[in-house]
Design an enzyme around this catalytic site. Structure first.
Site, PDB file in Angstrom:
ATOM      1  N   ASP A  55       0.854  -1.196   0.000  1.00  0.00           N
ATOM      2  CA  ASP A  55       0.000   0.000   0.000  1.00  0.00           C
ATOM      3  C   ASP A  55       0.882   1.235   0.000  1.00  0.00           C
ATOM      4  OD1 ASP A  55      -0.067   1.055   3.124  1.00  0.00           O
ATOM      5  OD2 ASP A  55       0.080  -1.125   2.998  1.00  0.00           O
ATOM      6  N   GLU A  77      -6.959   5.151  12.852  1.00  0.00           N
ATOM      7  CA  GLU A  77      -5.799   4.907  13.706  1.00  0.00           C
ATOM      8  C   GLU A  77      -5.768   5.779  14.943  1.00  0.00           C
ATOM      9  OE1 GLU A  77      -2.181   5.283  11.443  1.00  0.00           O
ATOM     10  OE2 GLU A  77      -3.182   4.701   9.587  1.00  0.00           O
TER      11      GLU A  77
END
Length: 288
Positions: A88, A179
């Site tokens: 990614d 996150e």
């Protein structure tokens, strides 16, 4: 007759022959605990940093660090020989030469690529358009993710992603990256916002999004409240050797060396083979 005055003699305490007294023992125990804490934190720093929402920013590794990381990647690839791997990227990887992209020393074969598309209610990744277009000319299965900012409006964040990303048949479902801990709201309110984003995006694309987070964050805040969703989990703990059976993807390293990319890259393993990944992908285009 006056009573005789008794003399009082001071009794001298015998000196202990022991070199280590109670104070010394306390200092030794304290020092041991400090050293133990340093060792644990150092060995688990990636895991701890990820829990608090930080990724370490290494533009390069020393030769020794590179060797250690390559050995770990090699070991995980061998353990998951029946599964497939991918990377990614975001603007932090800079300019990518997609014609040259492959893992250095062929440590793993890249089959899929996730690209950061948006962040918050208004940011678009500076390299998304370029990376997304280039990927359509490659054999990689591609997916796009949104970086969620806890204290920004969830509806506006969903619209930012929807307006930026047009998914086609054969591409991965939309991905929500969470996150950070909220600063201006409770965790309950954050979860409501996450659910709102997921619902709006699912209504638009006709498929349930995938949730991405660190393993500790997932265990503490997401696992119980989002049981209907698939998860892409990050855990760089050097002692972790296998993907969990209930994880769709496992991001096990943020330090892979990839040809065509100057910066270090995250590497992931999908919990299945290529045919199984294709079944996860969209069965029709989102373009209207």
């Amino acid at each position: 007759m006056a009573a005789a005055t008794r003399r009082r003699y001071s009794v001298k305490k015998k000196k202990s022959n022991s070199i280590v007294g109670p104070t010394s023992i306390k200092w030794m125990v304290g020092l041991f605990l400090v050293l133990l804490g340093i060792i644990i934190i150092n060995q688990s720093k990636d895991y701890l940093l990820y829990y608090f929402g930080f990724k370490s920013k290494h533009s390069q590794l020393t030769a020794t660090e590179r060797k250690i990381e390559d050995e770990r990647i090699k070991g995980i690839v061998a353990t998951h020989a029946d599964k497939i791997f991918g990377i990614d990227v975001s603007q932090y990887q800079g300019d990518i030469d997609w014609e040259k992209v492959e893992a250095k020393d062929e440590l793993f074969e890249i089959k899929f690529v996730m690209v950061r598309a948006t962040a918050g209610r208004s940011k678009r990744d500076a390299k998304f358009k370029e990376n997304w277009l280039a990927l359509t000319q490659t054999p990689y299965i591609q997916g796009a993710y949104h970086y969620y900012r806890p204290d920004e409006n969830s509806t506006e964040q969903a619209q930012n992603f929807i307006q930026t990303v047009h998914l086609r048949k054969g591409q991965l479902p939309p991905i929500l990256d969470i996150e950070k801990m909220p600063k201006g709201q409770s965790m309950a309110r954050l979860k409501e916002g996450l659910q709102n984003w997921l619902t709006l995006v699912e209504q638009h694309y006709g498929v349930k999004p995938i949730l991405y987070s660190g393993e500790k964050y997932y265990e503490d805040f997401l696992k119980e409240d989002f049981p209907e969703y698939e998860f892409w989990i990050a855990n760089y703990n050097p002692w972790k050797e296998n993907i969990e059976p209930h994880y769709l993807f496992w991001q096990f390293s943020e330090k892979a060396a990839v040809l065509g990319v100057d910066e270090l890259v995250d590497v992931n393993v999908f919990n299945g083979n290529l045919d199984q990944l294709k079944k996860v992908c969209l069965q029709k285009s989102s373009l209207k």
